[in-house]
Design an enzyme around this catalytic site. Structure first.
Site, PDB file in Angstrom:
ATOM      1  N   ASP A   1       4.986   3.041  -8.312  1.00 44.39           N
ATOM      2  CA  ASP A   1       3.675   2.512  -7.921  1.00 44.39           C
ATOM      3  C   ASP A   1       2.589   3.053  -8.847  1.00 44.39           C
ATOM      4  O   ASP A   1       2.229   4.226  -8.771  1.00 44.39           O
ATOM      5  CB  ASP A   1       3.402   2.912  -6.456  1.00 44.39           C
ATOM      6  CG  ASP A   1       2.053   2.390  -5.942  1.00 44.39           C
ATOM      7  OD1 ASP A   1       1.271   1.817  -6.734  1.00 44.39           O
ATOM      8  OD2 ASP A   1       1.781   2.569  -4.737  1.00 44.39           O
TER       9      ASP A   1
ATOM     10  N   GLU B   1       3.312   4.469   1.891  1.00 44.63           N
ATOM     11  CA  GLU B   1       3.204   3.311   1.003  1.00 44.63           C
ATOM     12  C   GLU B   1       4.560   2.863   0.433  1.00 44.63           C
ATOM     13  O   GLU B   1       4.855   1.668   0.437  1.00 44.63           O
ATOM     14  CB  GLU B   1       2.198   3.595  -0.115  1.00 44.63           C
ATOM     15  CG  GLU B   1       0.761   3.619   0.425  1.00 44.63           C
ATOM     16  CD  GLU B   1      -0.268   4.158  -0.554  1.00 44.63           C
ATOM     17  OE1 GLU B   1       0.103   4.434  -1.717  1.00 44.63           O
ATOM     18  OE2 GLU B   1      -1.430   4.314  -0.156  1.00 44.63           O
TER      19      GLU B   1
ATOM     20  N   ASP C   1      -3.365  -1.936   3.768  1.00 43.90           N
ATOM     21  CA  ASP C   1      -3.170  -1.088   2.589  1.00 43.90           C
ATOM     22  C   ASP C   1      -4.555  -0.575   2.216  1.00 43.90           C
ATOM     23  O   ASP C   1      -5.387  -1.324   1.700  1.00 43.90           O
ATOM     24  CB  ASP C   1      -2.562  -1.916   1.450  1.00 43.90           C
ATOM     25  CG  ASP C   1      -2.541  -1.174   0.109  1.00 43.90           C
ATOM     26  OD1 ASP C   1      -2.895   0.025   0.069  1.00 43.90           O
ATOM     27  OD2 ASP C   1      -2.179  -1.797  -0.904  1.00 43.90           O
TER      28      ASP C   1
ATOM     29  N   LYS D   1     -10.977   7.532  -1.755  1.00 43.49           N
ATOM     30  CA  LYS D   1      -9.694   7.934  -1.157  1.00 43.49           C
ATOM     31  C   LYS D   1      -9.237   9.283  -1.721  1.00 43.49           C
ATOM     32  O   LYS D   1      -8.559  10.051  -1.054  1.00 43.49           O
ATOM     33  CB  LYS D   1      -8.644   6.864  -1.439  1.00 43.49           C
ATOM     34  CG  LYS D   1      -7.270   7.147  -0.850  1.00 43.49           C
ATOM     35  CD  LYS D   1      -6.366   5.945  -1.014  1.00 43.49           C
ATOM     36  CE  LYS D   1      -4.937   6.225  -0.624  1.00 43.49           C
ATOM     37  NZ  LYS D   1      -4.089   5.019  -0.789  1.00 43.49           N
TER      38      LYS D   1
HETATM   39  P1  ADP Z   1      -4.810   1.100  -5.899  1.00 42.67           P
HETATM   40  O1  ADP Z   1      -3.465   1.272  -5.295  1.00 42.67           O
HETATM   41  O2  ADP Z   1      -5.316   2.318  -6.624  1.00 42.67           O
HETATM   42  O3  ADP Z   1      -5.836   0.549  -4.966  1.00 42.67           O
HETATM   43  P2  ADP Z   1      -4.085  -1.368  -7.339  1.00 42.67           P
HETATM   44  O4  ADP Z   1      -2.649  -1.467  -7.010  1.00 42.67           O
HETATM   45  O5  ADP Z   1      -5.006  -2.380  -6.800  1.00 42.67           O
HETATM   46  O6  ADP Z   1      -4.653   0.073  -7.113  1.00 42.67           O
HETATM   47  O7  ADP Z   1      -4.170  -1.392  -8.952  1.00 42.67           O
HETATM   48  C1  ADP Z   1      -5.393  -1.334  -9.619  1.00 42.67           C
HETATM   49  C2  ADP Z   1      -5.133  -1.198 -11.094  1.00 42.67           C
HETATM   50  O8  ADP Z   1      -4.349  -2.298 -11.547  1.00 42.67           O
HETATM   51  C3  ADP Z   1      -6.409  -1.197 -11.933  1.00 42.67           C
HETATM   52  O9  ADP Z   1      -6.381  -0.120 -12.846  1.00 42.67           O
HETATM   53  C4  ADP Z   1      -6.336  -2.525 -12.662  1.00 42.67           C
HETATM   54  O10 ADP Z   1      -6.922  -2.432 -13.949  1.00 42.67           O
HETATM   55  C5  ADP Z   1      -4.848  -2.730 -12.786  1.00 42.67           C
HETATM   56  N1  ADP Z   1      -4.510  -4.139 -13.027  1.00 42.67           N
HETATM   57  C6  ADP Z   1      -4.655  -5.195 -12.186  1.00 42.67           C
HETATM   58  N2  ADP Z   1      -4.255  -6.339 -12.791  1.00 42.67           N
HETATM   59  C7  ADP Z   1      -3.852  -6.004 -14.044  1.00 42.67           C
HETATM   60  C8  ADP Z   1      -3.325  -6.727 -15.173  1.00 42.67           C
HETATM   61  N3  ADP Z   1      -3.159  -8.050 -15.127  1.00 42.67           N
HETATM   62  N4  ADP Z   1      -3.019  -6.026 -16.293  1.00 42.67           N
HETATM   63  C9  ADP Z   1      -3.191  -4.691 -16.349  1.00 42.67           C
HETATM   64  N5  ADP Z   1      -3.675  -3.961 -15.342  1.00 42.67           N
HETATM   65  C10 ADP Z   1      -4.008  -4.590 -14.201  1.00 42.67           C
HETATM   66 MG    MG Z   2      -1.955   1.196  -4.088  1.00 43.48          MG
END
Ligand code: ADP
Ligand code: MG
Length: 574
Positions: free
Chosen positions: A168, A145, A6, A68
């Protein structure tokens, strides 16, 4: 060995399929999530992951995040005075994941399934492939995805015609997709989203509420923007922590050091929720569009699946429950679902018997067509976009259309292939052109037959042949579009490969040392006075231990420094 990856905007993960189940692989720091961040240190060494993320505030001009977003574009991202393409930076992240997987599996890893957003266009998909190749992978397949999320939730084990909606919400983007499972095939029926809406926007709300509660910040005209300044002051980190706390508790007591003073405020969940109303409202439109495109209403959905770290927020779960009149599925960790699905697909690719029957198809994320001229009310109007394969058509697909000449004795027809959703062809991305000779004849008497064939790997084949009323004339011309307008050609790929090979990397077993040093530097920058002196002394002791090159000494010093830093940083990792 094939791995599933991912490659996210905020975080990236790698996994394999083992003994009938997906297994995610920890990085050198023991985390499953590796920040998609790259930084160049003072000696020209590349740092990837958490150590790089730590430097976002203290070394903004040497650190890149969220690249990205620039995949498939020609933009050069500056790092220590040198420009890098998004696929080169992504390749560094992929290389780090490859090393982690090899350390974990104890064997070389050469192939990968890499996930991409369903809305990624040709150029973006191509760039993702190039990134994989630059990192030394044979890219077995790009997987959408949402399809990956569906696989993680066992969509393929459902009865036929089960529809899933995948919601998502990541760091900076929001994607909604509707999937349908039928006869061993998962189809992405529709996808919609907002590329400018994600968890970071909610972090910003917390930062703004904090600023409002602290007159010192307001008086100084300080604004929580995604710029260097706000990262440097620890403002972002504090707001990120506040956001997570407000997801679990009614109140969050926040503190940050600013210009030598400690600013503090307690934020309440009710105020935070009220301040998020507009952002929550913006999540509705893409959902409506995806449902409309898939011609399904919420009651027709078998399941609603939440993925992406930001769906951990209770407000998001409540919104989804209200919109879909049911509790969304969240049994797989929302941060990990896509990587798990990628690992499932990697297992499928490796011909693991457990998954042999599953065949996947994806959809065309954008419409593909050509530029035409039309006769409207006796006048010729150019720049018309004529779609041949429409958005959300399942792939692989092959479609044909006829076009005829508009001018008297016209000798040539230009097939100008475009991708996009605008009726004005010039707004859409040009993929390539092909010229077809036709015999001179009155307007409309001869023409061309155009066939578009598109496969799951993003290759578009264009066949064109001149025709008249009796059938085909002349030879069949063919154009294979692997090169979008903005991607790297073979020569550019080769040059990038050489550039990357010349970069110096830190060995994997040094990663935690690097991270601790960067973390100490960041804390030093955040604090003043006595605390700075203490941090400096810790750092000096650690560097002395590193100089000894004695593994036991280094290990002991490492755990000491970790504890010391935790005591002033509460040990959060993001
Ligand atoms: P991406 O697909 O963009 O790589 P992710 O799925 O890893 O992203 O999500 C990242 C986002 O999730 C960030 O904005 C982070 O602040 C948020 N996030 C992660 N854990 C929590 C939580 N416990 N509460 C609120 N937001 C969260
Ligand atoms: Mg993602």
């Amino acid at each position: 060995m094939i791995v599933g990856i991912d490659l996210g905007t905020t975080h990236s993960l790698v996994g394999v399929f083992r003994d009938g189940a997906p297994v995610l692989i920890p990085n050198a720091l023991g985390d499953l999530l590796t920040p998609s961040a790259v930084s160049v240190d003072d000696h020209g060494h590349m740092l990837v992951g958490l150590a790089a993320r730590e430097r976002a505030g203290t070394h903004a001009d040497r650190t890149a995040l969220a690249f990205k977003r620039w995949m498939g574009s020609d933009k050069l991202i500056e790092l220590a005075g040198r420009g890098y393409r998004a696929e080169e930076l992504s390749a560094l992240v992929l290389k780090a994941l490859k090393a982690d997987a090899e350390a974990f599996l104890g064997e070389p890893v050469t192939e990968a399934v890499i996930t991409v957003p369903a809305y990624f266009n040709e150029a973006q998909r191509r760039a993702t492939r190039s990134a994989g190749e630059l990192a030394g992978f044979k890219v077995e397949r790009l997987l959408n995805e949402p399809t990956a999320a569906g696989l993680a939730y066992g969509l393929q084990e459902r009865p036929d015609h089960a529809s899933f909606l995948v919601f998502d919400l990541g760091g900076g983007t929001f994607d909604v997709s509707v999937l349908e499972y039928f006869d061993g095939v998962v189809e992405v029926r529709a996808s919609a989203g907002d590329t400018r809406l994600g968890g970071e926007d909610f972090t910003r709300v917390v930062a703004e509420l904090f600023a409002r509660a602290c007159p010192e910040l307001a008086a100084a005209g300080a604004e929580p923007l995604r710029d260097r300044w706000w990262a440097e002051r620890g403002w972002w980190r504090m707001a990120e922590q506040g956001k997570r706390t407000l997801g679990e508790r009614e109140e969050a007591a926040l503190e940050m050091v600013w210009n030598g003073q400690t600013l503090a405020a307690t934020l309440r969940r009710v105020d935070y929720d009220a301040a998020c109303t507009e952002l929550l409202q913006r999540l509705r439109r893409p959902i409506e569009r995806a449902l409309a495109d898939a011609q399904i209403d919420p009651s027709g959905l078998a399941e609603v699946v939440l993925v992406g770290g930001a769906t951990r927020m209770p407000a998001i779960r409540q919104l989804a429950t209200r919109l879909f009149h049911r509790l969304p599925l969240r049994t797989v960790d929302p941060d990990l679902a896509i990587a798990q699905g990628a690992a499932v697909q990697a297992g499928l690719k490796a011909r693991d018997a457990a998954l042999d029957e599953v065949v996947l198809t994806d959809v065309m994320p954008y419409s593909l067509g050509i530029v035409t001229v039309e006769e409207i009310a006796g006048r010729r109007v150019g720049d018309r976009f004529s779609p041949i394969i429409e958005r959300n058509t399942p792939v692989p697909v092959s479609r044909m259309q006829h076009y005829s000449t508009v001018a008297e004795a016209q000798r040539q027809i230009l097939i100008d292939v475009r991708q996009g959703e605008s009726p004005m062809a010039s707004d859409n991305l040009r993929l390539g052109t092909l010229e077809i000779e036709v015999p001179a004849a009155p307007a409309g008497q001869v023409g061309v037959r155009v066939r578009f064939s598109y496969d799951a790997n993003g290759l578009l084949e264009v066949d064109a042949q001149a025709t008249d009323a009796r059938g085909a004339l002349g030879e069949l011309r063919n154009l294979l579009l692997r090169t979008g307008g903005t991607e790297m050609d073979e020569a550019a790929l080769k040059a990038a490969r050489e550039r990357l090979a010349g970069l110096k990397h830190h060995p994997r077993d040094e990663q935690e040392n690097r991270w601790l040093i960067e973390r100490a530097k960041r804390l030093y920058a955040d604090h003043l006075g006595d605390e700075r002196r203490v941090i400096q002394a810790w750092l000096a002791a650690f560097e002395l231990a590193l100089d000894s090159q004695e593994p036991r000494t280094v290990r002991a010093a490492r755990s000491a420094l970790r504890e010391q830093l935790d005591s002033i940083d509460r040990g959060f990792r993001f």
